[in-house]
Design a protein around this motif. Structure first.
Motif, PDB file in Angstrom:
ATOM      1  N   PRO A  53     -19.947  43.936  35.050  1.00 27.29           N
ATOM      2  CA  PRO A  53     -20.982  43.661  34.056  1.00 27.29           C
ATOM      3  C   PRO A  53     -22.362  44.209  34.434  1.00 27.29           C
ATOM      4  O   PRO A  53     -23.121  44.631  33.572  1.00 27.29           O
ATOM      5  CB  PRO A  53     -21.002  42.126  33.974  1.00 27.29           C
ATOM      6  N   ALA A  54     -22.679  44.213  35.722  1.00 28.63           N
ATOM      7  CA  ALA A  54     -23.975  44.714  36.174  1.00 28.63           C
ATOM      8  C   ALA A  54     -24.114  46.213  35.935  1.00 28.63           C
ATOM      9  O   ALA A  54     -25.217  46.717  35.708  1.00 28.63           O
ATOM     10  CB  ALA A  54     -24.171  44.394  37.651  1.00 28.63           C
ATOM     11  N   VAL A  55     -22.997  46.932  35.999  1.00 29.62           N
ATOM     12  CA  VAL A  55     -23.000  48.364  35.669  1.00 29.62           C
ATOM     13  C   VAL A  55     -23.086  48.555  34.159  1.00 29.62           C
ATOM     14  O   VAL A  55     -23.848  49.378  33.651  1.00 29.62           O
ATOM     15  CB  VAL A  55     -21.737  49.043  36.231  1.00 29.62           C
ATOM     16  N   LEU A  56     -22.306  47.753  33.432  1.00 25.63           N
ATOM     17  CA  LEU A  56     -22.216  47.900  31.976  1.00 25.63           C
ATOM     18  C   LEU A  56     -23.556  47.739  31.284  1.00 25.63           C
ATOM     19  O   LEU A  56     -23.956  48.569  30.460  1.00 25.63           O
ATOM     20  CB  LEU A  56     -21.229  46.867  31.433  1.00 25.63           C
ATOM     21  N   TRP A  57     -24.262  46.646  31.593  1.00 24.81           N
ATOM     22  CA  TRP A  57     -25.502  46.428  30.850  1.00 24.81           C
ATOM     23  C   TRP A  57     -26.566  47.460  31.205  1.00 24.81           C
ATOM     24  O   TRP A  57     -27.375  47.846  30.345  1.00 24.81           O
ATOM     25  CB  TRP A  57     -26.019  45.000  31.018  1.00 24.81           C
ATOM     26  N   ARG A  58     -26.531  47.928  32.429  1.00 24.62           N
ATOM     27  CA  ARG A  58     -27.492  48.974  32.788  1.00 24.62           C
ATOM     28  C   ARG A  58     -27.174  50.287  32.067  1.00 24.62           C
ATOM     29  O   ARG A  58     -28.081  51.033  31.692  1.00 24.62           O
ATOM     30  CB  ARG A  58     -27.516  49.177  34.302  1.00 24.62           C
ATOM     31  N   MET A  59     -25.894  50.556  31.845  1.00 29.10           N
ATOM     32  CA  MET A  59     -25.530  51.732  31.044  1.00 29.10           C
ATOM     33  C   MET A  59     -26.072  51.574  29.626  1.00 29.10           C
ATOM     34  O   MET A  59     -26.639  52.511  29.049  1.00 29.10           O
ATOM     35  CB  MET A  59     -24.014  51.904  31.024  1.00 29.10           C
ATOM     36  N   GLY A  60     -25.923  50.366  29.066  1.00 34.51           N
ATOM     37  CA  GLY A  60     -26.460  50.106  27.735  1.00 34.51           C
ATOM     38  C   GLY A  60     -27.969  50.233  27.683  1.00 34.51           C
ATOM     39  O   GLY A  60     -28.531  50.722  26.693  1.00 34.51           O
ATOM     40  N   ARG A  61     -28.628  49.822  28.760  1.00 37.80           N
ATOM     41  CA  ARG A  61     -30.082  49.941  28.843  1.00 37.80           C
ATOM     42  C   ARG A  61     -30.523  51.397  28.868  1.00 37.80           C
ATOM     43  O   ARG A  61     -31.465  51.788  28.153  1.00 37.80           O
ATOM     44  CB  ARG A  61     -30.597  49.238  30.110  1.00 37.80           C
ATOM     45  N   GLU A  62     -29.853  52.211  29.664  1.00 37.54           N
ATOM     46  CA  GLU A  62     -30.261  53.615  29.767  1.00 37.54           C
ATOM     47  C   GLU A  62     -30.019  54.356  28.445  1.00 37.54           C
ATOM     48  O   GLU A  62     -30.844  55.178  28.025  1.00 37.54           O
ATOM     49  CB  GLU A  62     -29.516  54.302  30.914  1.00 37.54           C
ATOM     50  N   ILE A  63     -28.881  54.051  27.788  1.00 39.11           N
ATOM     51  CA  ILE A  63     -28.624  54.693  26.491  1.00 39.11           C
ATOM     52  C   ILE A  63     -29.690  54.272  25.488  1.00 39.11           C
ATOM     53  O   ILE A  63     -30.183  55.090  24.694  1.00 39.11           O
ATOM     54  CB  ILE A  63     -27.217  54.336  25.973  1.00 39.11           C
ATOM     55  N   PHE A  64     -30.060  52.998  25.513  1.00 42.20           N
ATOM     56  CA  PHE A  64     -31.109  52.505  24.621  1.00 42.20           C
ATOM     57  C   PHE A  64     -32.407  53.275  24.830  1.00 42.20           C
ATOM     58  O   PHE A  64     -33.050  53.721  23.865  1.00 42.20           O
ATOM     59  CB  PHE A  64     -31.345  51.011  24.858  1.00 42.20           C
ATOM     60  N   GLU A  65     -32.805  53.446  26.076  1.00 48.24           N
ATOM     61  CA  GLU A  65     -34.058  54.162  26.362  1.00 48.24           C
ATOM     62  C   GLU A  65     -33.957  55.627  25.929  1.00 48.24           C
ATOM     63  O   GLU A  65     -34.928  56.197  25.412  1.00 48.24           O
ATOM     64  CB  GLU A  65     -34.390  54.066  27.851  1.00 48.24           C
ATOM     65  N   LEU A  66     -32.799  56.238  26.136  1.00 51.73           N
ATOM     66  CA  LEU A  66     -32.605  57.624  25.693  1.00 51.73           C
ATOM     67  C   LEU A  66     -32.728  57.722  24.177  1.00 51.73           C
ATOM     68  O   LEU A  66     -33.344  58.653  23.650  1.00 51.73           O
ATOM     69  CB  LEU A  66     -31.237  58.136  26.158  1.00 51.73           C
ATOM     70  N   ALA A  67     -32.141  56.751  23.470  1.00 45.53           N
ATOM     71  CA  ALA A  67     -32.232  56.739  22.003  1.00 45.53           C
ATOM     72  C   ALA A  67     -33.668  56.540  21.540  1.00 45.53           C
ATOM     73  O   ALA A  67     -34.121  57.182  20.583  1.00 45.53           O
ATOM     74  CB  ALA A  67     -31.331  55.636  21.442  1.00 45.53           C
ATOM     75  N   GLU A  68     -34.383  55.657  22.229  1.00 47.36           N
ATOM     76  CA  GLU A  68     -35.776  55.391  21.865  1.00 47.36           C
ATOM     77  C   GLU A  68     -36.640  56.638  21.999  1.00 47.36           C
ATOM     78  O   GLU A  68     -37.613  56.809  21.250  1.00 47.36           O
ATOM     79  CB  GLU A  68     -36.342  54.284  22.759  1.00 47.36           C
ATOM     80  N   ASN A  69     -36.296  57.491  22.939  1.00 54.46           N
ATOM     81  CA  ASN A  69     -37.098  58.695  23.188  1.00 54.46           C
ATOM     82  C   ASN A  69     -36.744  59.857  22.265  1.00 54.46           C
ATOM     83  O   ASN A  69     -37.427  60.889  22.280  1.00 54.46           O
ATOM     84  CB  ASN A  69     -36.930  59.137  24.646  1.00 54.46           C
ATOM     85  N   ILE A  70     -35.692  59.714  21.465  1.00 49.92           N
ATOM     86  CA  ILE A  70     -35.354  60.751  20.490  1.00 49.92           C
ATOM     87  C   ILE A  70     -36.295  60.613  19.296  1.00 49.92           C
ATOM     88  O   ILE A  70     -36.455  59.506  18.759  1.00 49.92           O
ATOM     89  CB  ILE A  70     -33.887  60.614  20.029  1.00 49.92           C
ATOM     90  N   PRO A  71     -36.953  61.676  18.857  1.00 53.43           N
ATOM     91  CA  PRO A  71     -37.906  61.558  17.744  1.00 53.43           C
ATOM     92  C   PRO A  71     -37.230  61.101  16.455  1.00 53.43           C
ATOM     93  O   PRO A  71     -36.045  61.387  16.220  1.00 53.43           O
ATOM     94  CB  PRO A  71     -38.468  62.978  17.614  1.00 53.43           C
ATOM     95  N   THR A  72     -37.975  60.378  15.632  1.00 53.91           N
ATOM     96  CA  THR A  72     -37.430  59.867  14.373  1.00 53.91           C
ATOM     97  C   THR A  72     -37.024  60.990  13.434  1.00 53.91           C
ATOM     98  O   THR A  72     -36.218  60.779  12.531  1.00 53.91           O
ATOM     99  CB  THR A  72     -38.458  58.970  13.680  1.00 53.91           C
ATOM    100  N   SER A  73     -37.573  62.175  13.644  1.00 57.92           N
ATOM    101  CA  SER A  73     -37.195  63.320  12.806  1.00 57.92           C
ATOM    102  C   SER A  73     -35.740  63.733  13.046  1.00 57.92           C
ATOM    103  O   SER A  73     -35.108  64.348  12.189  1.00 57.92           O
ATOM    104  CB  SER A  73     -38.124  64.506  13.077  1.00 57.92           C
ATOM    105  N   SER A  74     -35.197  63.382  14.217  1.00 60.15           N
ATOM    106  CA  SER A  74     -33.796  63.676  14.542  1.00 60.15           C
ATOM    107  C   SER A  74     -32.968  62.423  14.280  1.00 60.15           C
ATOM    108  O   SER A  74     -32.368  61.828  15.197  1.00 60.15           O
ATOM    109  CB  SER A  74     -33.663  64.135  15.992  1.00 60.15           C
ATOM    110  N   LYS A  75     -32.917  62.005  13.029  1.00 57.77           N
ATOM    111  CA  LYS A  75     -32.326  60.727  12.648  1.00 57.77           C
ATOM    112  C   LYS A  75     -30.859  60.616  13.047  1.00 57.77           C
ATOM    113  O   LYS A  75     -30.433  59.618  13.636  1.00 57.77           O
ATOM    114  CB  LYS A  75     -32.483  60.522  11.138  1.00 57.77           C
ATOM    115  N   ALA A  76     -30.069  61.632  12.747  1.00 55.64           N
ATOM    116  CA  ALA A  76     -28.638  61.579  13.047  1.00 55.64           C
ATOM    117  C   ALA A  76     -28.392  61.468  14.550  1.00 55.64           C
ATOM    118  O   ALA A  76     -27.516  60.711  14.992  1.00 55.64           O
ATOM    119  CB  ALA A  76     -27.938  62.810  12.482  1.00 55.64           C
ATOM    120  N   GLU A  77     -29.149  62.220  15.319  1.00 54.08           N
ATOM    121  CA  GLU A  77     -28.997  62.188  16.780  1.00 54.08           C
ATOM    122  C   GLU A  77     -29.378  60.816  17.331  1.00 54.08           C
ATOM    123  O   GLU A  77     -28.718  60.285  18.230  1.00 54.08           O
ATOM    124  CB  GLU A  77     -29.874  63.273  17.416  1.00 54.08           C
TER     125      GLU A  77
END
Length: 266
Positions: A53-77
């Motif tokens: 679980p400690a690995v899993l939630w950190r993976m979810g955290r990193e994906i979340f941060e990566l998604a947050e950094n994608i510009p809103t103009s790249s909606k599908a991505e």
């Protein structure tokens, strides 16, 4: 030369695994905004046959941060990246191994990705997810009653949803105050709470009357106006920021917003 060095670093990351239970390297990469590197290390460590679980939630955290950094103009991505986290975490929402803190984080980062994806898709999707987001926040708190970010999620739901659709500014204040209780030094919580109370702008009389008729009691000070309380909350962020020896990019951004809002209150 730079390209060669970058390629060597990528190769090293692709073959390097962290030791189970040793997440200092990952959390430092996250702090420094190196979310893809952190994710690759976690991915190499993740064992689907025996998920940690400690690995899993950190993976979810990193994906979340990566998604947050994608510009809103790249909606599908952006939507696809949030969906990646949901697909990863959903099978483990009822996992019963590891600490309550780790299990709570799995639920929390699933809900964070779900809520943020809904906002990108549109208002209809976002509103349709509210019952599920509330359920997930409550589940997080069942696992860990001191999980302040779950209170932050509950507060933001009540704050952002219009009254006619079920939003409740009284509950918003209760949940923001509880988030502050458990996330005392979190600059994101400090800014969001200060901004919310400033905008609610209730006087003492209204706060007391509303508290008297609610079974869920308000833990915030009832003897001061919202805007006085908001200023106190935001001013708390100044010594918090100055005490951080190595502020993250998120810390710097939140502190700048705190100072800007405080300046507007003069």
């Amino acid at each position: 030369m730079i390209k060669k060095i970058t390629a060597l670093i990528a190769l090293a990351l692709s073959t390097f695994c962290i030791n189970p239970g040793d997440f200092a390297v990952i959390d430092n990469l996250n702090h420094d905004g190196k979310h893809q590197q952190a994710f690759e290390l976690l991915k190499n460590t993740f064992n689907k046959a025996d998920p940690d679980p400690a690995v899993l939630w950190r993976m979810g955290r990193e994906i979340f941060e990566l998604a947050e950094n994608i510009p809103t103009s790249s909606k599908a991505e952006k939507i696809a990246k949030y969906t990646e986290a949901l697909d990863l975490l959903e099978p483990y929402l009822t996992i019963t191994k590891g600490s309550n803190f780790d299990m709570a984080n799995i639920v929390f980062f699933y809900s964070s990705n779900l809520g943020s994806r809904g906002k990108v898709i549109g208002i209809g999707e976002s509103l349709g997810q509210l019952p599920e987001l509330k359920r997930l926040a409550d589940k997080t708190l069942e696992l860990d009653p001191t999980f302040g970010l779950a209170y932050l999620l509950k507060a933001k739901i009540e704050d952002e949803v219009p009254f006619i659709l079920g939003g409740d500014k009284y509950k918003m204040g209760v949940f923001y105050t509880l988030a502050l209780k458990y996330e005392t030094n979190n600059l994101t919580v400090i800014f969001d709470a200060g901004k919310a109370f400033h905008e609610r702008n209730w006087g003492v009389d209204k706060k007391i009357k509303t508290n008297d008729k609610n079974t869920l009691k308000d833990p915030s000070p009832l003897n001061i106006d919202d805007r006085v309380y908001a200023k106190q909350i935001l001013q708390r962020g100044i010594p918090v920021y100055k005490s951080i020896k190595n502020p993250s990019d998120r810390d710097n951004k939140q502190y700048a917003k705190i100072l800007k809002l405080l300046e507007s209150m003069k």
